[in-house]
Design a protein around this motif. Structure first.
Motif, PDB file in Angstrom:
ATOM      1  N   THR A 536       2.530  50.263 -24.516  1.00 33.90           N
ATOM      2  CA  THR A 536       1.386  49.966 -23.545  1.00 33.90           C
ATOM      3  C   THR A 536       2.341  50.520 -22.274  1.00 33.90           C
ATOM      4  O   THR A 536       1.434  50.989 -21.420  1.00 33.90           O
ATOM      5  CB  THR A 536       0.428  49.256 -23.474  1.00 33.90           C
ATOM      6  OG1 THR A 536      -0.267  49.146 -24.581  1.00 33.90           O
ATOM      7  CG2 THR A 536      -1.122  49.616 -22.850  1.00 33.90           C
ATOM      8  N   ILE A 537       2.756  50.190 -21.603  1.00 34.53           N
ATOM      9  CA  ILE A 537       3.120  49.470 -20.286  1.00 34.53           C
ATOM     10  C   ILE A 537       3.681  50.629 -20.050  1.00 34.53           C
ATOM     11  O   ILE A 537       3.517  51.401 -18.985  1.00 34.53           O
ATOM     12  CB  ILE A 537       4.274  48.422 -20.568  1.00 34.53           C
ATOM     13  CG1 ILE A 537       4.294  47.149 -21.049  1.00 34.53           C
ATOM     14  CG2 ILE A 537       5.783  48.721 -18.866  1.00 34.53           C
ATOM     15  CD1 ILE A 537       5.350  46.839 -21.075  1.00 34.53           C
ATOM     16  N   ARG A 538       4.622  51.813 -21.683  1.00 35.96           N
ATOM     17  CA  ARG A 538       5.286  52.968 -21.209  1.00 35.96           C
ATOM     18  C   ARG A 538       4.286  53.805 -20.745  1.00 35.96           C
ATOM     19  O   ARG A 538       4.441  54.785 -20.531  1.00 35.96           O
ATOM     20  CB  ARG A 538       6.860  52.827 -22.279  1.00 35.96           C
ATOM     21  CG  ARG A 538       7.713  51.964 -22.201  1.00 35.96           C
ATOM     22  CD  ARG A 538       8.483  52.055 -23.073  1.00 35.96           C
ATOM     23  NE  ARG A 538       8.565  53.610 -23.735  1.00 35.96           N
ATOM     24  CZ  ARG A 538      10.172  53.811 -22.432  1.00 35.96           C
ATOM     25  NH1 ARG A 538      11.373  52.771 -22.028  1.00 35.96           N
ATOM     26  NH2 ARG A 538      10.283  55.207 -22.592  1.00 35.96           N
ATOM     27  N   ASN A 539       3.119  53.558 -21.066  1.00 40.02           N
ATOM     28  CA  ASN A 539       1.869  54.968 -21.332  1.00 40.02           C
ATOM     29  C   ASN A 539       1.249  54.243 -19.863  1.00 40.02           C
ATOM     30  O   ASN A 539       0.148  55.175 -19.220  1.00 40.02           O
ATOM     31  CB  ASN A 539       1.680  54.847 -22.164  1.00 40.02           C
ATOM     32  CG  ASN A 539       2.110  55.611 -23.363  1.00 40.02           C
ATOM     33  OD1 ASN A 539       2.730  56.835 -22.890  1.00 40.02           O
ATOM     34  ND2 ASN A 539       1.959  54.863 -24.210  1.00 40.02           N
ATOM     35  N   LEU A 540       1.789  53.737 -18.593  1.00 38.20           N
ATOM     36  CA  LEU A 540       0.715  53.359 -17.901  1.00 38.20           C
ATOM     37  C   LEU A 540       1.634  53.848 -16.750  1.00 38.20           C
ATOM     38  O   LEU A 540       2.762  53.646 -16.053  1.00 38.20           O
ATOM     39  CB  LEU A 540       0.694  51.604 -17.679  1.00 38.20           C
ATOM     40  CG  LEU A 540      -0.382  50.918 -18.166  1.00 38.20           C
ATOM     41  CD1 LEU A 540       0.255  49.372 -17.993  1.00 38.20           C
ATOM     42  CD2 LEU A 540      -1.705  51.135 -18.162  1.00 38.20           C
ATOM     43  N   ASN A 541       0.496  54.206 -15.627  1.00 37.34           N
ATOM     44  CA  ASN A 541       1.036  54.767 -14.614  1.00 37.34           C
ATOM     45  C   ASN A 541       0.685  53.784 -12.987  1.00 37.34           C
ATOM     46  O   ASN A 541      -1.022  53.682 -13.416  1.00 37.34           O
ATOM     47  CB  ASN A 541       0.666  55.708 -14.665  1.00 37.34           C
ATOM     48  CG  ASN A 541       1.231  56.319 -13.195  1.00 37.34           C
ATOM     49  OD1 ASN A 541       1.297  55.561 -12.047  1.00 37.34           O
ATOM     50  ND2 ASN A 541       1.218  58.448 -13.027  1.00 37.34           N
ATOM     51  N   LEU A 542       0.903  53.246 -13.112  1.00 38.66           N
ATOM     52  CA  LEU A 542      -0.322  52.405 -11.864  1.00 38.66           C
ATOM     53  C   LEU A 542      -0.454  53.163 -10.113  1.00 38.66           C
ATOM     54  O   LEU A 542      -1.061  52.241  -9.544  1.00 38.66           O
ATOM     55  CB  LEU A 542       0.601  51.006 -11.437  1.00 38.66           C
ATOM     56  CG  LEU A 542       0.762  49.906 -12.320  1.00 38.66           C
ATOM     57  CD1 LEU A 542       1.787  48.728 -12.596  1.00 38.66           C
ATOM     58  CD2 LEU A 542      -0.261  49.431 -13.273  1.00 38.66           C
ATOM     59  N   GLN A 543       0.367  54.117 -10.402  1.00 42.16           N
ATOM     60  CA  GLN A 543       0.186  54.582  -9.255  1.00 42.16           C
ATOM     61  C   GLN A 543      -1.725  55.409  -9.195  1.00 42.16           C
ATOM     62  O   GLN A 543      -1.582  55.987  -7.894  1.00 42.16           O
ATOM     63  CB  GLN A 543       1.102  55.691  -9.359  1.00 42.16           C
ATOM     64  CG  GLN A 543       2.013  55.344  -8.186  1.00 42.16           C
ATOM     65  CD  GLN A 543       2.693  54.771  -7.351  1.00 42.16           C
ATOM     66  OE1 GLN A 543       1.607  55.104  -6.264  1.00 42.16           O
ATOM     67  NE2 GLN A 543       3.899  53.998  -7.098  1.00 42.16           N
ATOM     68  N   SER A 544      -1.937  55.592 -10.460  1.00 44.70           N
ATOM     69  CA  SER A 544      -3.040  56.118 -10.328  1.00 44.70           C
ATOM     70  C   SER A 544      -4.077  56.157 -10.072  1.00 44.70           C
ATOM     71  O   SER A 544      -3.971  54.788 -10.273  1.00 44.70           O
ATOM     72  CB  SER A 544      -3.247  56.315 -11.880  1.00 44.70           C
ATOM     73  OG  SER A 544      -3.466  55.483 -12.633  1.00 44.70           O
ATOM     74  N   PRO A 545      -5.320  55.487  -9.483  1.00 47.78           N
ATOM     75  CA  PRO A 545      -6.360  54.529  -9.191  1.00 47.78           C
ATOM     76  C   PRO A 545      -6.898  53.354 -10.360  1.00 47.78           C
ATOM     77  O   PRO A 545      -6.989  54.173 -11.552  1.00 47.78           O
ATOM     78  CB  PRO A 545      -7.787  55.527  -8.867  1.00 47.78           C
ATOM     79  CG  PRO A 545      -6.918  56.875  -9.288  1.00 47.78           C
ATOM     80  CD  PRO A 545      -5.838  56.952  -9.711  1.00 47.78           C
ATOM     81  N   ASP A 546      -6.982  52.603  -9.828  1.00 50.22           N
ATOM     82  CA  ASP A 546      -8.156  51.224 -10.712  1.00 50.22           C
ATOM     83  C   ASP A 546      -8.661  51.674 -11.054  1.00 50.22           C
ATOM     84  O   ASP A 546      -9.485  52.206 -10.610  1.00 50.22           O
ATOM     85  CB  ASP A 546      -7.872  50.376  -9.374  1.00 50.22           C
ATOM     86  CG  ASP A 546      -7.754  48.908 -10.585  1.00 50.22           C
ATOM     87  OD1 ASP A 546      -7.570  48.733 -11.740  1.00 50.22           O
ATOM     88  OD2 ASP A 546      -7.802  47.333  -9.362  1.00 50.22           O
ATOM     89  N   GLN A 547      -9.226  51.224 -13.131  1.00 53.19           N
ATOM     90  CA  GLN A 547     -10.343  51.826 -13.244  1.00 53.19           C
ATOM     91  C   GLN A 547     -11.575  51.374 -12.515  1.00 53.19           C
ATOM     92  O   GLN A 547     -10.858  49.343 -12.908  1.00 53.19           O
ATOM     93  CB  GLN A 547     -10.411  51.566 -14.574  1.00 53.19           C
ATOM     94  CG  GLN A 547      -8.439  51.676 -14.848  1.00 53.19           C
ATOM     95  CD  GLN A 547      -8.634  53.318 -15.566  1.00 53.19           C
ATOM     96  OE1 GLN A 547     -10.147  54.308 -15.961  1.00 53.19           O
ATOM     97  NE2 GLN A 547      -8.080  54.479 -15.158  1.00 53.19           N
TER      98      GLN A 547
END
Ligand code: PEP
Ligand code: MG
Length: 547
Positions: A536-547
């Protein structure tokens, strides 16, 4: 089909043919010699040869099981130089005019008997080390070859017992599993098996050795400790199905093992494992946990009929630290009370035990009990990278009392010349709303926080975690819980300490992004969840807008 049970020390199923390990041990006879000085020279050459062999084994162990575990072979080398040990051999040769092999063998028996008679279980286990180095010396003296594994296809190796050096010298490619008739879970052999991730069952009993022979098919469950010799068709099918499930799990593991816990945009996080007993370490290692984020030390008390002694505890903590080979291990102090009851504690009945005298409250009311555990923890700290954390904190003053007790323990240990590491991290669990709300005052006193969401949820939402009828009220993602965690993370970072989550919520992958956005530095989950969370961590992008 024959069925045996021993102690499973390392998980996974192995099915294959048996190989009975033959130790090429020289027969030691007592021989009179005309020239004791010549025997002493032979002895010196044998010591040099044994030391050289141990250096090679140390290098192999260093690569395969890490520095902390490899140290046992450095200790063996030091034992070769031990003055008392050498003096005993020398004096037998000189006073009795006998051969060196005999002198070593008598000395080995004496020293092993002396270690076995000691009260300290750790020292008892050293008897095996003396036998190991003595056998090596006798082999060197007799110019015999090393113990052999004389087979080509991988086999299930059976032996009466295996010395640490024999275990680490095994060619892992040729060993499906190993079974020993003797052996204790305290032994370095068991630790090495776990660290090398070889399925292993020990302490099966001597009857097993009488029943096995080379080439017989066996199915071994390194988890439950069960062994089926010549299994019938049904047993074989069920063990094969279990093995298949294991293999599938491992296939996933292979793709993620060794990979970083890093998001697509480069945020890194520690991913540790929660364990409740020493047996779980294998699973933590197999699943590539970066450390142990929560070791529930209660098991030591729950498994015993009486208070575990300082020595027993120290040995257990040492084993965890050694098995993790230098990775961080956070041991939580005793959390008895509420749902975890132990008869010999003779706890007073309480109307609301979850709100009662549990965990740190009990420890502070019984300082002798608490200090025994603290002393054991501090003493074990020299064997790895230890963090100690305290459960159920609600106030600054109780934390100050705990820290004062830690200082007392340090003074006592120094006075008794008992070493401890000066790099132990001290942390607290944030599992009461009170602790979360005053986390800004608690943070300056500690090195880390670990959020215990199981209790934080129950106390924040006033929902008994044992009562299934309350599930409807018990929303783990309740805004109140998440706000408390977010506030705690802010307090931690503004005081430059790290914060982890070790409650079950840490494994809820629908919250991983939320936790990372809060700045959580570590998640500690059951071993089986480590890779799922990593994915899960490896598929996250924290630069994309918060959901
Ligand atoms: C917790 O409360 O979240 C926790 C990790 O501790 P335990 O479940 O052992 O109470
Ligand atoms: Mg808790």
């Amino acid at each position: 089909m024959l069925h045996f049970t021993g102690k499973g020390v390392c998980g996974n199923i192995a099915i294959g043919k048996i190989f009975v390990f033959k130790r090429q041990q020289a027969q030691v006879r007592r021989l009179s010699v005309a020239d004791p000085a010549a025997e002493l020279s032979r002895m010196e050459r044998a010591i040099a040869a044994a030391a050289a062999q141990l250096s090679v084994i140390y290098e192999k162990a260093l690569k395969e099981v890490g520095e902390t575990n490899a140290q046992i072979f450095e200790i063996h080398k030091m034992m070769l130089d031990d003055e008392d040990y050498n003096e005993s051999i020398r004096s037998i040769i000189e006073t009795q005019s006998v051969n060196a092999e005999y002198a070593v063998s008598v000395t080995a028996e004496r020293f092993a008997a002396m270690f076995s008679a000691m009260e300290d279980v750790y020292m008892q286990a050293r008897a095996a080390d003396v036998k190991d180095i003595s056998n090596r010396l006798i082999t060197c003296l007799s110019e015999h070859t090393e113990s052999g594994s004389d087979y080509n296809e991988p086999r299930i190796l059976c032996a009466d017992d295996l010395a640490p050096s024999e275990t680490v010298s095994l060619d892992k490619e040729k060993v499906l599993a190993f079974i020993t008739a003797q052996g204790t879970t305290n032994s370095h052999t068991a630790i090495l098996a776990r660290t090398m991730n070889i399925p292993a069952v020990i302490g099966v009993g001597d009857a097993f050795l009488t029943a096995v022979s080379d080439g017989v098919v066996a199915a071994v469950d390194g988890d439950s400790g069960e062994i089926f010799l010549d299994p019938d068709a049904d047993t074989l099918t069920s063990m094969e199905a279990k093995q298949q499930a294991d293999l599938e799990k491992r296939a996933l593991l292979k793709t993620l093992k060794g990979k970083e816990n890093i998001t697509l945009d480069g945020t890194r996080i520690e991913l540790f494992a929660n364990i409740g007993s020493i047996q779980d370490i294998g699973a933590a290692l197999v699943n590539d946990a970066g450390g142990i984020g929560l070791f529930r030390s209660e098991f030591l008390y729950l498994e015993n009929d009486d208070y575990p002694t300082e020595e027993q505890q120290c040995t257990a903590y040492q084993r965890v630290l050694e098995s993790m080979a230098g990775k961080k291990v956070i041991i939580r102090t005793l959390d008895i009370g509420a749902d975890k009851k132990v008869d010999y504690f003779r706890l007073e009945p309480e109307e609301n035990p979850a709100l009662g005298c549990r965990a740190i409250r009990l420890c502070l009311r019984r300082p002798a009990l608490f200090k025994t555990q603290l002393r054991a923890l501090f003493r074990a700290s020299v064997y790895g990278k230890l963090g100690i954390m305290f459960p159920m904190i609600t106030s600054v003053s109780e934390l100050q009392r705990i820290l004062a007790l830690c200082e007392e323990v340090k003074v006592e240990l120094r006075a008794a010349d008992l070493p401890f590491s000066n790099q132990i991290e001290i942390g607290i669990m944030i599992e009461t709303p009170a602790a979360a709300v005053i986390s800004d005052q608690l943070a300056p006193l500690v090195d880390f926080f670990s959020v215990g969401t199981n209790d934080l949820i129950q106390y924040t939402l006033a929902c008994d975690r044992q009562n299934p009828k309350l599930e409807v009220f018990c929303d783990p993602k309740h805004e109140a819980v998440l706000r408390l965690i977010a506030y705690t993370a802010k307090s931690a970072h503004s005081h430059n300490i790290w914060i982890g989550i070790c409650g079950e919520l840490a494994a809820d992958t629908s919250l991983t992004e939320t936790f990372l956005r809060m700045g959580i530095d570590e998640l500690s989950v059951s071993p089986a969840y480590v890779l799922k969370v990593r994915e899960t961590i490896r598929n996250l992008n924290l630069q994309s807008p918060d959901q």
